[in-house]
Design an enzyme around this catalytic site. Structure first.
Site, PDB file in Angstrom:
ATOM      1  N   CYS A 154       0.844  -1.199   0.000  1.00  0.00           N
ATOM      2  CA  CYS A 154       0.000   0.000   0.000  1.00  0.00           C
ATOM      3  C   CYS A 154       0.879   1.248   0.000  1.00  0.00           C
ATOM      4  CB  CYS A 154      -0.907   0.015   1.231  1.00  0.00           C
ATOM      5  SG  CYS A 154      -1.933  -1.447   1.472  1.00  0.00           S
ATOM      6  N   HIS A 158       1.101   4.983  -1.926  1.00  0.00           N
ATOM      7  CA  HIS A 158       0.471   6.070  -1.185  1.00  0.00           C
ATOM      8  C   HIS A 158       1.346   6.716  -0.106  1.00  0.00           C
ATOM      9  CE1 HIS A 158      -3.126   5.172  -3.381  1.00  0.00           C
ATOM     10  NE2 HIS A 158      -3.032   3.902  -3.029  1.00  0.00           N
ATOM     11  N   ARG A 197     -12.940  -1.149  -1.403  1.00  0.00           N
ATOM     12  CA  ARG A 197     -11.827  -0.509  -2.109  1.00  0.00           C
ATOM     13  C   ARG A 197     -10.508  -1.220  -1.827  1.00  0.00           C
ATOM     14  NH1 ARG A 197      -9.200   0.392  -5.522  1.00  0.00           N
ATOM     15  NH2 ARG A 197      -8.067   2.276  -6.116  1.00  0.00           N
ATOM     16  N   CYS A 201      -8.093  -3.058  -4.483  1.00  0.00           N
ATOM     17  CA  CYS A 201      -6.710  -2.622  -4.670  1.00  0.00           C
ATOM     18  C   CYS A 201      -5.766  -3.818  -4.596  1.00  0.00           C
ATOM     19  CB  CYS A 201      -6.354  -1.585  -3.609  1.00  0.00           C
ATOM     20  SG  CYS A 201      -4.746  -0.804  -3.874  1.00  0.00           S
TER      21      CYS A 201
END
Length: 240
Positions: A154, A158, A197, A201
């Protein structure tokens, strides 16, 4: 933040990459004139206020819909993270109703109505015990662990990649990432929960997705939401 967020205030990050990607922001502002999630929020309001078969309702469990800043929370008696969607289903089963599916439909609509009613509340995730801290650390480890055939985490997109361009978009940061959920995604043509979500992802990155409302995904949500402490909730919103 400094590499892409010059001139922005912390609260601006509730808008994701719209905060600093002007073309996307302009498209979003056009959509917001007639929010595509409006009817789903109305449906959530009706569901929230409709009595169960026993005469009680969600109000019997929560008092009001202005409860967004209470979740996710670490329940020290049960030693687990509890999410708003989990609390909704526990309210249902405690009153003799069947649980709802986790990621979309009525669950997302009810959660979206709660989000609208809770706008202006600030994220306030607490870590009340040693076991809660361990849950936070496990969520953090999931966020930063690389996996899947692309060998991404992740954080690859991000944290390290925040603000960088991928095709025509810029990647959103971890800060503020959970404040707009449930959210309306144009890709979905509907409202979806944070866990919808996250599992999507995982699939996009070639990873085996964690199950919605599993202990692992709840702890990931716990970590992510804690990282936005102090920001105001701004859900639902519109995303691509």
């Amino acid at each position: 933040e400094e590499k892409f967020a010059k001139g922005l205030k912390k609260q601006d990050f509730v808008h994701g990459n719209y905060a600093y990607h002007k073309p996307s922001k302009e498209q979003k502002e056009d959509l917001d004139e007639f929010p595509p999630y409006e009817f789903e929020v109305d449906a959530g309001e009706e569901l929230f206020n409709t009595p169960f078969a026993n005469g009680k309702s969600y109000k019997s469990c929560f008092g009001s819909a202005k409860i967004k800043n209470q979740y996710p929370k670490y329940d020290t008696k049960r030693n687990e993270v509890v999410t708003i969607e989990q609390a909704i289903n526990e309210c249902r089963t405690a009153n003799g109703e069947k649980p709802l599916k986790w990621n979309k439909g009525p669950m997302a609509q009810i959660s979206a109505y709660i989000s609208v009613q809770s706008r202006g509340q600030k994220v306030d995730v607490k870590i009340p015990s040693k076991k809660a801290a361990q849950a936070y650390e496990r969520g953090k480890e999931i966020y930063y662990s690389k996996r899947g055939y692309l060998n991404n985490s992740c954080a690859t997109c991000h944290v390290q990649g925040a603000g960088q361009r991928v095709r025509t978009e810029q990647l959103s940061p971890l800060l503020g990432a959970t404040t707009n959920y449930p959210t309306y995604r144009i890709k979905w043509q509907g409202i979806g929960t944070l866990h919808r979500r996250l599992t999507g992802c995982y699939r996009d990155q070639g990873m085996k997705p964690l199950k919605s409302q599993s202990a692992e995904l709840k702890e990931l949500e716990y970590f992510m939401t804690y990282m936005s402490n102090g920001l105001e909730y701004f859900g639902p919103d519109t995303r691509k």
